[in-house]
Design an enzyme around this catalytic site. Structure first.
Site, PDB file in Angstrom:
ATOM      1  N   ASP A 341       0.831  -1.205   0.000  1.00  0.00           N
ATOM      2  CA  ASP A 341       0.000   0.000   0.000  1.00  0.00           C
ATOM      3  C   ASP A 341       0.872   1.264   0.000  1.00  0.00           C
ATOM      4  O   ASP A 341       1.976   1.267   0.546  1.00  0.00           O
ATOM      5  CB  ASP A 341      -0.869  -0.025   1.266  1.00  0.00           C
ATOM      6  CG  ASP A 341      -1.898   1.086   1.292  1.00  0.00           C
ATOM      7  OD1 ASP A 341      -2.685   1.182   0.341  1.00  0.00           O
ATOM      8  OD2 ASP A 341      -1.906   1.857   2.273  1.00  0.00           O
ATOM      9  N   GLU A 370       1.845   0.048  -4.744  1.00  0.00           N
ATOM     10  CA  GLU A 370       0.839   1.012  -5.169  1.00  0.00           C
ATOM     11  C   GLU A 370       1.515   2.369  -5.320  1.00  0.00           C
ATOM     12  O   GLU A 370       1.644   3.115  -4.362  1.00  0.00           O
ATOM     13  CB  GLU A 370      -0.297   1.113  -4.144  1.00  0.00           C
ATOM     14  CG  GLU A 370      -1.388   2.070  -4.581  1.00  0.00           C
ATOM     15  CD  GLU A 370      -2.173   2.694  -3.429  1.00  0.00           C
ATOM     16  OE1 GLU A 370      -3.273   3.211  -3.677  1.00  0.00           O
ATOM     17  OE2 GLU A 370      -1.683   2.697  -2.286  1.00  0.00           O
TER      18      GLU A 370
END
Ligand code: CA
Length: 627
Positions: A341, A370
């Protein structure tokens, strides 16, 4: 993940805590320390790394002396930190350490006052040589709370602050691991080969805990989703059905109710400010040659949200804790990959060390970061082995291809122009020279943070089918968000619940069951069948996963490209015009030379490649060329 920039409603508990946190008492406790906790809770014999850091958390544990009597294990040192409730024990593990259990003893004044049974487990055969996800995979992304409720008994669990309420778009809806497990057949029969659930670890927050990105225990699955054992069972079942599992991990921040936030080991475990300071979300400042320190620091150190304290990965104890946590989950659960993330938000040096350590244990394991960035140049900065000015190497095999995503949001809807329409796809792909490995980029039309693609393209079924065909035949590792096959729509800015709706049929008593053809509308079945045909065809099809890509500059709303591997050749033609077109094949001579006919994958028709090919309006054709 993405945080909405609207003001958040704070839970009372979090508000109270923040008041304490920011009032100067930086190690304030809001709950007493009752547990005796050691993390990682167990480990394995025979790992590459010969060191293991144990974090011990218990009331006044820092004054105790740790003792181990087990062949092959030596205590290198034990370190006390600012908070007396912590002790860090560094173990040295011999290469020939045998699996087994031992008593980790804690002594005071020459007497054993506490003992913890610690286990060095046997590694699963072949665990170090597992293969991660690759361009041969297509990933199904789902939100566990919103996919299927396989066990209504765990919807409300003791000790968990938020209770289920399906009427609230941002509430907990009761979906769980049992629900995913129940529908693995649906996912694999559709043709997917990998599964990425949003984070499954405990999020014991008073509100909006359903999305999973505010973790309150790095070693425990959220009890409303299931147990650690159920997570293992899910993964074993997925593997049996030919599905890899990617674990979503978050290292930039944790949840405000994380047990160690309640009793911080030391001040610099997290970034702290005199008053609440939010990240400026300017990821550009990390790579900007001219960035002001104030901007870069605000980006890296500011909190993601009020309920997400920003971890300071420069702290060596924390860094080791996070690295070991990832290795622990890989070894323990058998996952096939990690989705990292908010990649640019933690310190990039720490994340490079993290990927290096993970790959030292598992050389063929893959990780996707990400990297929510607008430019190809910035995206490429975060992919492994991309050589740019400052010599940084993230070690990340894959990064999210937001530039291509941005192009797909407009390519099928706006008017054609020199740089508009189909040319958007061309212009993004034409910059692949920036990447060390463009075929490993994660490609997508939407995800849990973005407008549903069907909404983006104005609920246009034909555009949807063209875009899916493009996604599944161009380079990259495609990721498709659950519900795409049902034409789910919804806009992110309305609220995140709009783009994270329950899968119809996932809950007992649902009036519609879209897991079956009878429960889907004609339009839903049309896109479902289109997707299934493409996915099944793509599976094990090396011309797509490994083949070279050659494309022709789009002309007149028609985009043509080829994938080639050895004698295998695929030609994709996208005609986005509202009318039929006739394509002269002579322009593509360098690619179709030697091939006389083609098999159209989606219709099963055989066509001749000599002279002209008729292109139906608003359709993408996939030709397997035949000699
Ligand atoms: Ca449930």
């Amino acid at each position: 993940m993405k945080i909405s920039l609207r003001p958040h409603s704070l839970s009372f508990i979090s508000s109270l805590f923040l008041l304490i946190l920011f009032s100067g008492s930086l190690l304030a406790q809001t709950r007493p320390v009752n547990e005796f906790r050691i993390e990682p809770p167990f480990w394995w014999a025979g790992m590459q790394c010969s060191k293991l850091q144990l974090l011990v958390h218990a009331k006044d544990v820092s004054g105790l002396k740790a003792v181990v009597n087990y062949p092959g294990i030596t205590i290198q040192d034990q370190v006390s930190v600012e908070n007396p409730n912590y002790l860090f024990i560094n173990l040295l593990l011999d290469k020939d350490l045998k699996p087994g259990s031992f008593d980790l003893q804690f002594m005071a004044k020459g007497k054993v006052v506490r003992s913890y049974r610690y286990e060095m487990k046997q590694r699963v055969a072949g665990s170090a040589s597992r293969k991660g996800f690759t361009p041969s995979d297509v990933i199904y992304l789902l939100m566990p709370d919103r996919f299927a409720n396989g066990n209504p008994a765990n919807d409300s669990m003791p000790g968990m602050l938020e209770k289920p309420d399906r009427s609230k778009p941002l509430g907990r809806h009761g979906g769980d691991l049992a629900g995913i497990r129940k529908h693995l057949g649906y996912i694999s029969e559709l043709g997917f080969t990998a599964l990425w659930p949003n984070p499954v670890l405990e999020n014991n927050n008073a509100a909006q805990s359903y999305h999973g990105y505010a973790i309150t225990d790095f070693y425990k699955v959220d009890p409303r989703l299931g147990t650690n054992e159920e997570y293992l069972e899910l993964i074993a079942d997925a593997h049996a059905k030919g599905l890899k599992v990617i674990m979503d991990m978050v290292f930039n921040h944790c949840g405000i109710n994380h047990w160690f936030i309640n009793d911080l080991p030391m001040k610099n475990w997290i970034h702290q400010f005199p008053q609440y300071t939010r990240s400026n979300f300017r990821a550009e400042s990390v790579t900007d040659l001219y960035a002001a320190e104030a901007d870069r620091n605000r980006m890296l150190q500011g909190w993601f949200d009020r309920n997400m304290p920003d971890l300071d990965q420069r702290n060596p104890f924390l860094r080791e804790y996070l690295i070991q946590n990832s290795i622990w989950w890989i070894e323990y659960s058998g996952i096939d990959g990690i989705r990292l993330d908010t990649q640019p938000y933690p310190y990039k040096e720490m994340m490079a060390e993290w990927t290096k350590r993970v790959n030292a244990e598992y050389p063929d394991f893959t990780i996707v970061g990400e990297a929510w960035l607008q430019k190809e140049s910035m995206t490429s900065y975060y992919q492994k082995d991309t050589e740019l000015g400052d010599g940084y190497n993230s070690g990340l095999h894959s990064v999210t291809d937001f530039p291509l995503y941005n192009a797909t949001t407009r390519a099928f809807t706006e008017n054609e122009g020199w740089t508009e329409g189909m040319a958007r796809l061309y212009y993004v792909l034409a910059q692949d020279f920036l990447y060390a490995n463009p075929s490993y980029l994660l490609t997508f039309l939407d995800n849990h943070d973005l407008n549903r693609y069907y909404n983006t393209i104005g609920n246009d079924l034909k555009a949807m089918k063209m875009a899916l065909t493009f996604l599944l035949t161009t380079r990259g590792i495609p990721q498709i968000y659950y519900g795409t096959e049902l034409l789910m729509d919804g806009q992110e800015h309305v609220n995140h619940g709009e783009i994270r709706k329950d899968f119809p049929g996932g809950w007992p008593g649902d009036s519609i069951n879209a897991f079956t053809p009878q429960g889907r509308t004609n339009e839903q079945n049309e896109v479902f069948n289109h997707l299934q045909r493409l996915l099944q065809w793509r599976k094990d099809n090396e011309v797509i996963s490994q083949g070279s890509l050659k494309h022709f500059v789009p002309e007149d709303g028609v985009y043509v490209y080829f994938r080639t591997k050895g004698d295998q050749k695929v030609m994709v033609i996208i005609n986005r015009n509202p009318e039929q077109k006739v394509l002269k094949t002579s322009r593509y001579e360098e690619c179709i030379n030697g091939y006389a006919t083609a098999f159209e994958v989606l219709t099963g028709r055989l066509v001749s490649l000599s002279g002209e090919v008729v292109l139906p309006a608003r359709t993408a054709l996939v030709y397997e060329l035949k000699k």
